[in-house]
Structure formats: C-alpha cells, structure tokens
Design a protein around this motif. Sequence first.
Motif, mmCIF file in Angstrom:
data_model
loop_
_atom_site.group_PDB
_atom_site.id
_atom_site.type_symbol
_atom_site.label_atom_id
_atom_site.label_comp_id
_atom_site.label_asym_id
_atom_site.label_seq_id
_atom_site.Cartn_x
_atom_site.Cartn_y
_atom_site.Cartn_z
ATOM 1 N N VAL A 329 0.837 -1.198 0.000
ATOM 2 C CA VAL A 329 0.000 0.000 0.000
ATOM 3 C C VAL A 329 0.870 1.246 0.000
ATOM 4 O O VAL A 329 1.715 1.427 0.881
ATOM 5 C CB VAL A 329 -0.920 0.020 1.237
ATOM 6 N N GLY A 330 0.661 2.091 -0.990
ATOM 7 C CA GLY A 330 1.351 3.371 -1.029
ATOM 8 C C GLY A 330 0.604 4.390 -0.187
ATOM 9 O O GLY A 330 -0.603 4.589 -0.378
ATOM 10 N N ILE A 331 1.295 5.022 0.749
ATOM 11 C CA ILE A 331 0.711 6.033 1.633
ATOM 12 C C ILE A 331 1.541 7.304 1.534
ATOM 13 O O ILE A 331 2.781 7.243 1.531
ATOM 14 C CB ILE A 331 0.679 5.564 3.102
ATOM 15 N N ILE A 332 0.886 8.456 1.464
ATOM 16 C CA ILE A 332 1.593 9.731 1.447
ATOM 17 C C ILE A 332 1.254 10.513 2.713
ATOM 18 O O ILE A 332 0.075 10.793 2.988
ATOM 19 C CB ILE A 332 1.232 10.566 0.202
ATOM 20 N N CYS A 333 2.270 10.831 3.484
ATOM 21 C CA CYS A 333 2.098 11.641 4.695
ATOM 22 C C CYS A 333 2.244 13.111 4.326
ATOM 23 O O CYS A 333 3.301 13.540 3.861
ATOM 24 C CB CYS A 333 3.127 11.238 5.743
ATOM 25 N N LEU A 334 1.183 13.860 4.550
ATOM 26 C CA LEU A 334 1.141 15.267 4.145
ATOM 27 C C LEU A 334 1.773 16.174 5.195
ATOM 28 O O LEU A 334 1.779 15.847 6.394
ATOM 29 C CB LEU A 334 -0.307 15.693 3.906
ATOM 30 N N PRO A 335 2.292 17.331 4.778
ATOM 31 C CA PRO A 335 2.855 18.282 5.744
ATOM 32 C C PRO A 335 1.832 18.755 6.773
ATOM 33 O O PRO A 335 2.197 19.180 7.863
ATOM 34 C CB PRO A 335 3.323 19.452 4.863
ATOM 35 N N SER A 336 0.554 18.637 6.422
ATOM 36 C CA SER A 336 -0.513 19.094 7.319
ATOM 37 C C SER A 336 -0.908 18.040 8.348
ATOM 38 O O SER A 336 -1.833 18.254 9.141
ATOM 39 C CB SER A 336 -1.748 19.476 6.499
ATOM 40 N N PHE A 337 -0.223 16.885 8.369
ATOM 41 C CA PHE A 337 -0.569 15.825 9.314
ATOM 42 C C PHE A 337 -0.422 16.298 10.759
ATOM 43 O O PHE A 337 0.576 16.898 11.142
ATOM 44 C CB PHE A 337 0.336 14.611 9.097
ATOM 45 N N ASN A 360 5.474 7.171 2.294
ATOM 46 C CA ASN A 360 6.210 8.252 1.640
ATOM 47 C C ASN A 360 5.804 9.586 2.239
ATOM 48 O O ASN A 360 4.658 9.772 2.655
ATOM 49 C CB ASN A 360 5.911 8.276 0.134
ATOM 50 N N VAL A 361 6.750 10.511 2.278
ATOM 51 C CA VAL A 361 6.383 11.882 2.611
ATOM 52 C C VAL A 361 6.008 12.577 1.310
ATOM 53 O O VAL A 361 6.464 12.187 0.228
ATOM 54 C CB VAL A 361 7.535 12.632 3.318
ATOM 55 N N LEU A 362 5.152 13.571 1.392
ATOM 56 C CA LEU A 362 4.739 14.286 0.186
ATOM 57 C C LEU A 362 5.970 14.867 -0.508
ATOM 58 O O LEU A 362 6.728 15.628 0.087
ATOM 59 C CB LEU A 362 3.764 15.411 0.532
ATOM 60 N N THR A 363 6.157 14.484 -1.753
ATOM 61 C CA THR A 363 7.329 14.915 -2.515
ATOM 62 C C THR A 363 6.879 15.537 -3.825
ATOM 63 O O THR A 363 6.538 14.820 -4.774
ATOM 64 C CB THR A 363 8.264 13.724 -2.792
ATOM 65 N N PRO A 364 6.832 16.860 -3.887
ATOM 66 C CA PRO A 364 6.400 17.532 -5.125
ATOM 67 C C PRO A 364 7.470 17.407 -6.210
ATOM 68 O O PRO A 364 8.386 18.231 -6.301
ATOM 69 C CB PRO A 364 6.220 18.996 -4.688
ATOM 70 N N MET A 365 7.379 16.360 -7.016
ATOM 71 C CA MET A 365 8.382 16.096 -8.035
ATOM 72 C C MET A 365 8.434 17.218 -9.071
ATOM 73 O O MET A 365 7.393 17.722 -9.490
ATOM 74 C CB MET A 365 8.075 14.774 -8.741
ATOM 75 N N PRO A 366 9.631 17.609 -9.477
ATOM 76 C CA PRO A 366 9.752 18.629 -10.514
ATOM 77 C C PRO A 366 8.966 18.237 -11.759
ATOM 78 O O PRO A 366 9.064 17.115 -12.242
ATOM 79 C CB PRO A 366 11.258 18.652 -10.803
ATOM 80 N N GLY A 367 8.146 19.159 -12.241
ATOM 81 C CA GLY A 367 7.360 18.901 -13.433
ATOM 82 C C GLY A 367 5.918 18.540 -13.153
ATOM 83 O O GLY A 367 5.092 18.509 -14.068
#
Length: 456
Positions: A329-337, A360-367
């Motif tokens: 399961v892919g999970i993204i932990c947001l900065p607002s957690f 995963n931590v939220l990672t705004p990938m370039p592009g």
Amino acid sequence: MRKILFVRPNVNIDIADFSGFSFAEPLDLGWLAAYAKAEGIDCDIIDMLVDKRRDIVKLLKSGEYDVLVFTGHVTAAASINEMVKNVREFDKDIVIVVTGVMASVNPLVYDGIGIDAIIKTDPYDTFTQILQKIKAGDKNFLSLNGVYDKNNPDYEFVHYVPKHFPLREKIVKYSKHYRHSYLGPCVSIKTSYGCPNNCNFCLFAKSSFGKYWERDLDDVFAELRAIKEKDIMILDDNFTANIRRLEAFCDGLTEHGIKKTFFMLATARAIALNPDVIRKFAKNGLKYVFLGIESFDDKGLSELNKKATPEQNHEALRLLQELGVEVNVGIICLPSFKQEDFDSLISNLKKYNPIFPMINVLTPMPGTPMHETYKDKGLVAKKKYEVFNMMELIIEPEYMSKGQFYSNILKVYSATVGNKTTLNYIKEKYGKIELLRHRQISKKVLKKFRKLKTQK
C-alpha cells in the motif's frame, strides 16, 4: 558507428533503500537496445545500481563506444550530470543522450552542458532518428521533434508504443537482482503507457503528456510466451486503467495457456468497482498488487486529486485480502498531518494485518502540478535533486517538528511490517530466508528514517 553503452547510474545508497523490496530491470534501456539492433548497431547495458563498475571514464577507455545513453529518475540527476562532466573531460566527440521519465517531464534537472540530446517525447522513434543522424554524420539533433530544445516549447506526440520486444539478452546478467516482494527473480513487462488519472503528485500522467497508449494484446501475449521465467512484474503505470482490457487479458491468458504469477500497479477505485474482473485475474495468476491509495480520508484524497473514496480504498483492500493477493500500500504523509492523522493511519492499516505499506512523505516532483503548488513554500534548493526520494521532508511540517514527523512514520512501520503477526506470516508462508530478507530490508528503511529524525 561502433557501439552504444546504455547506463542506469548508481545513486546514493540511502535513496535506494526500498530497492531490496521491489526492484525492476531498466526496461526502457532494453527497448532502446532493441531499436539499436534494428539499426544494425551493437550495444551493452550496464546497471550501476547492481554492477560494481561505476567509473564511467574507465568503461569508455576501451574505445568500443561512440554513443553513451543515460536514463534515470530525479534522484539520479546529480549522478548523470557528474558523469557527463567527467566524460566530456575525457572525450569531446562521444555522443551523449539522456532519456527517461525526468527527461520527458522536466529536462531542466540536467545541466545540459555536454549533453548532445535530451529525449523529451516519442522516445523510441526519436532515438532511432538520432542514430540515423549519427550514421549520416549529422549531429543537429535539435531539428528532431522529440529532442528537448529550450527555445521550442511545442512538441508533437507521434508514437509511444514500442515496435520491438526489449533486448533482454543485454540485461540477463543482472536478472537475479530483479524482484518484487517475495517473488523472484522477476521479468518485467509493460503493456500500456501513461495513466488517464491526474493525481497532482504523480509523474506518470506527466511523463506521457496526459496521453494513454495501449499495446495490442496479441503482441503482449507473444512477449509473455517468449519469457521463460514464471514471475512477471507488470510495470504499466496503471494496469487497471482500462478494466475491459484487463478482462480481455485474463481471457487471453487462458486461451493461450499462459501460466505465470503476476504483480501489477492498480487503483483502488478500479478494483472496488470491478470485483468480478479482479477475481478472474486472481484465478489467472495475480499474486501481488501495489495499491497507491495514498490516504484513508476525504481531505487527503482531495488534496492529492485522487479519484477514489475512502470507502473504495477499504473495499479494494478487503477484496484483495479475501482473494489472498498480497498488497503493498502506497501512503503519502502530508505536511498538514497532525498526531491524530498518524494515529488514524495506523488504525486503518492494522485492519488488514498483515499488510505491507510503503510510507512516503509528500514529494512535489519537478514537473508535476504539486511542485507548482509548493515551489514557493520552502522547497529545498533547486539543484539538490537527490532529496526528492520520497523519504526526506522537503516541506516543513505544519503541526510538529521534523523529528516528531519521522518518529510517527517509524511508529507506522513498527505497527505493520514489524509486528509479530506480519513476521510470523512471512515465516510460515515464505520461509526463514525470506523472513531474514524482510528483516534486513526493514532495518535499512528504519535506519534511514532514524537518521533523518536526528537531522536538523
């Protein structure tokens, strides 16, 4: 022309911690090698993620190669730029080409200095055109539609689906390293390109420029019949994007007598809405699924522009568990957690114990659209691409320190992949060797997060 050297570069070992769990061959280089062969040109492929030969200049001193091709994700950008610099100091004439996801989505991650061509679109046809120009003694690659030109923002999208099978004979020496979870060794296959969804953090839709291409299934079955290995990683960006095609794939496996074990990347919404098709696939070899649910709540799903609902996420997990299909399961932990968000995440995951999350931590990938949203909100230095590894915080948490944030991620792992139920399950189903491997990989991941926790 003499010979081409294709290179997947090494990256910092901290970045590659998850590779022991899921690690696929450089399939794109296998395809490019097939196109080189079609042009009558020999080649070698070196995967520096597993090959100990990492001195690129030393590799070129043999004088065999006059074309060098790199591929890699954003975390490899610094390595590629450094190798290009070293090569140019050694050889001013060798043609250097860069391809891959980041070349398509954001070619600016590459310095451009010393690179002859960055392939932005139509990678296979564009690469063929580059080779034809080289053979003709013409290095004006910017005249080609698919080559990145900083002064030309307009590109036509002509053809993405490959016409050849990957030249796996050039990669076979590394085959023991490629696997997913408790499958292995695995061979990868790709039957479609792109994803019709538009999750704002994801590179898949951006790398295919919002388009979605499918290979003819007869071609896919022909490739599967040519693969002797049993375990197959389907690397489609979203194999459930066209559910009717997935059903036809299942029927074709039966019709062609193909008996394999499959891994796929899927969406929870497609699984929840089409249980009968997933049941059929489970009867035809589906054993592992990577499910990018990202969040269990409406707020998180909305921020990430996910199309699934929390109910569909739960329904998909329940169905896969019922069918005996292993789920990553892919999970993204947001900065607002906040603390309650981490507590809720643990509670939801434990409902499906044993479960194997990738946190995963939220990672705004370039592009990506997400990068545009956060680019003025504390992103790290522009050129420090190695930290875009989905483990390191590059956006400051809003309600806790970085140390507290990482501590909570460690708690999630302890409550799932590290609990007794999971460990006993692995031992009983896969044996002591796989349990040892699981412990070793988990140890590396946890060590990375503990290290990050102490950094300021």
